[in-house]
Design an enzyme around this catalytic site. Structure first.
Site, PDB file in Angstrom:
ATOM      1  CG  HIS A  52      35.018  16.405  52.249  1.00 45.66           C
ATOM      2  ND1 HIS A  52      36.355  16.086  52.269  1.00 45.66           N
ATOM      3  CD2 HIS A  52      34.649  16.340  50.949  1.00 45.66           C
ATOM      4  CE1 HIS A  52      36.767  15.817  51.036  1.00 45.66           C
ATOM      5  NE2 HIS A  52      35.755  15.978  50.217  1.00 45.66           N
ATOM      6  CB  CYS A 111      42.953  11.346  43.461  1.00 45.50           C
ATOM      7  SG  CYS A 111      41.687  12.414  44.068  1.00 45.50           S
ATOM      8  CD  GLN A 132      41.830  21.918  48.930  1.00 46.80           C
ATOM      9  OE1 GLN A 132      42.103  22.397  50.029  1.00 46.80           O
ATOM     10  NE2 GLN A 132      41.643  20.618  48.758  1.00 46.80           N
ATOM     11  CB  THR A 187      33.883  14.489  42.338  1.00 49.13           C
ATOM     12  OG1 THR A 187      35.087  14.470  43.100  1.00 49.13           O
ATOM     13  CG2 THR A 187      34.019  13.619  41.102  1.00 49.13           C
ATOM     14  CB  THR A 238      15.730  11.603  48.389  1.00 46.30           C
ATOM     15  OG1 THR A 238      14.734  10.890  47.654  1.00 46.30           O
ATOM     16  CG2 THR A 238      15.181  12.034  49.736  1.00 46.30           C
ATOM     17  CB  SER A 251      33.824  20.066  48.609  1.00 48.18           C
ATOM     18  OG  SER A 251      33.566  18.768  49.057  1.00 48.18           O
ATOM     19  CG  ASN A 271      43.970  19.929  44.651  1.00 49.24           C
ATOM     20  OD1 ASN A 271      43.977  20.617  43.637  1.00 49.24           O
ATOM     21  ND2 ASN A 271      44.157  18.632  44.612  1.00 49.24           N
TER      22      ASN A 271
HETATM   23  C1  PLP Z   1      40.368  21.349  44.129  1.00 45.27           C
HETATM   24  C2  PLP Z   1      39.497  20.167  44.386  1.00 45.27           C
HETATM   25  N1  PLP Z   1      38.482  19.920  43.547  1.00 45.27           N
HETATM   26  C3  PLP Z   1      37.659  18.886  43.735  1.00 45.27           C
HETATM   27  C4  PLP Z   1      37.834  18.008  44.782  1.00 45.27           C
HETATM   28  C5  PLP Z   1      36.887  16.866  44.946  1.00 45.27           C
HETATM   29  O1  PLP Z   1      36.074  17.093  46.065  1.00 45.27           O
HETATM   30  P1  PLP Z   1      35.059  15.997  46.617  1.00 45.27           P
HETATM   31  O2  PLP Z   1      35.868  15.134  47.532  1.00 45.27           O
HETATM   32  O3  PLP Z   1      34.005  16.763  47.340  1.00 45.27           O
HETATM   33  O4  PLP Z   1      34.544  15.242  45.456  1.00 45.27           O
HETATM   34  C6  PLP Z   1      38.882  18.212  45.668  1.00 45.27           C
HETATM   35  C7  PLP Z   1      39.132  17.257  46.766  1.00 45.27           C
HETATM   36  O5  PLP Z   1      40.206  16.700  46.896  1.00 45.27           O
HETATM   37  C8  PLP Z   1      39.739  19.329  45.468  1.00 45.27           C
HETATM   38  O6  PLP Z   1      40.752  19.574  46.301  1.00 45.27           O
END
Ligand code: PLP
Length: 388
Positions: free
Chosen positions: A202, A326, A180, A73, A238, A200, A152
């Site tokens: 995670h 979301c 993704q 994000t 940091t 990302s 996603n």
């Molecule tokens: C395509 C995409 N962009 C951005 C994000 C946001 O990732 P983060 O949770 O690291 O902010 C996600 C997570 O759901 C995603 O699937």
């Protein structure tokens, strides 16, 4: 009944135990601030730079082109706002697709309120952006094109190499949100003509709270966080060394195992899709049948709500989702499914099953076994009926 089955890997992944092992020394032993001059600081700094190399390597970038952030994000906000404000003397026009993640959609809306012009490109019924539309939409004021690598929600993989080529020829920056796809399918930022890329940790078996933005050398971009000047002055804070070490270890594992893992997941995904479409009437695949992520199956069931399927499956200890984490909260139909041409009620009846590193054939077989009866039961009590 089997123990819990997690099939929501697109939402987030568990941290791989090999990643946890790599991170552990960086909490209490090698804990120092990377900016400190003493040997503790130097040790942390060295770990940071080794991690930068591993992350860069997985996308074939140079290490100094990787900026660590706190989330995709944040990376997406930095890419859009950072390019917009640094290049506003050149122009105020930005092109995005209409199926981007909310963090791109909302950043674009925010910029629109501040005088930038946003073009939102339509997609076809599979969720594909037509590179020709990108070409036709670029004008002399265009400063940035942002099209995600893979959706996603519906898993469709976009033609980013072609889009990147068009942007390069026209001298426009090209950003892609690869949250993704990074670690699941190969990425080469040079071959694909990418100037900025978000990924990302995670989503690829690394820890939460750490991500990166690839910024091609020479790109004109402004920070959105101002402070101590860490991360080449683009992301003051940091540095989260333990998280970054984990992200890097996740990248090394993906590099080694991506191909084999992709093949295994594609096989399971295709079995799941074909069995469900065959056994459940009025069910349809969302997204592209071939150009899709190896771990994504998104299926629409007419006459029922996706949320009710999730709850029924949850009673059987199976975790799936309707789309992005979301939009599941908002209970509004997904903007992605609407963009592919589905009606509101059709978009509401979709289910995303996302597979991962530890998904087994037994788990997929169990889902295939229990789903038809759930759909039948929900349709019996649904207010929507065929031919309504
Ligand atoms: C395509 C995409 N962009 C951005 C994000 C946001 O990732 P983060 O949770 O690291 O902010 C996600 C997570 O759901 C995603 O699937």
């Amino acid at each position: 009944m089997p123990k819990k089955i997690y099939l929501d890997y697109a939402s987030t992944t568990p941290v791989d135990p090999r990643v946890v092992k790599a991170m552990l020394p960086f909490f209490s032993k090698k804990f120092a601030n990377t900016m400190s001059l003493h040997s503790f600081g130097q040790e942390a700094h060295q770990a940071l730079e080794e991690s930068r190399m591993a992350v860069a390597d997985l996308m074939k970038a140079q290490p100094n082109e990787i900026i660590f952030t706190g989330s995709a994000t944040e990376s997406n906000n930095l890419a859009l706002k950072g390019i917009a404000f640094a290049n506003k003397s050149k122009g105020n026009h930005i092109i995005i697709s209409s199926i981007e993640h909310d963090c791109i959609m909302e950043s674009a809306k925010w910029l629109e309120k501040r005088g930038f012009e946003i073009t939102r490109l339509a997609v076809d019924k599979y969720g594909l952006v037509n590179p020709q539309d990108v070409k036709n939409s670029i004008k002399k004021e265009t400063i940035l094109v942002s099209v995600m690598h893979a959706s996603n929600e519906i898993g469709t993989i976009e033609p980013i190499e072609e889009i990147g080529k068009i942007c390069r020829e026209r001298g426009v920056y090209f950003h892609t949100d690869a949250s993704q796809s990074f670690g699941k399918i190969p990425i080469d930022v040079n071959k694909m003509n990418i100037d900025l890329l978000s990924a990302s940790s995670h989503k690829m078996y690394g820890p939460k709270g750490v991500a990166c933005l690839f910024v091609r050398q020479g790109t004109k971009i402004e920070p959105i966080l101002h402070g101590g000047g860490q991360e080449s002055r683009l992301r003051s804070s940091t540095v989260n060394v333990s998280g970054i070490v984990g992200f890097a270890q996740a990248c090394r594992i993906c590099k080694k195992e991506m191909q084999k893992e992709g093949k295994k997941m594609t096989k399971l995904r295709d079995k799941l899709i074909s069995k469900i479409l065959k056994e459940i009437p009025d069910s349809y695949l969302n997204g592209h049948p071939q150009k899709r992520l190896p771990n994504n199956a998104n299926i629409r069931f007419d006459f029922i709500e996706g949320e009710s399927i999730i709850l029924q499956l949850d009673l059987l200890r199976i975790a799936v989702s309707t789309g992005s984490a979301c939009s599941s909260i908002k209970l509004e139909p997904s903007h992605v499914l609407l963009a592919t041409g589905l009606k509101h009620e059709q978009a509401h009846g979709s289910l995303r099953v996302s597979l991962g590193r530890w998904t087994t054939e037994k788990e997929i077989n169990y889902l295939i076994k229990v789903l038809p009866a759930i759909i039948k039961k929900l349709r019996r009590i649904s207010p929507f009926k065929k031919n309504d």
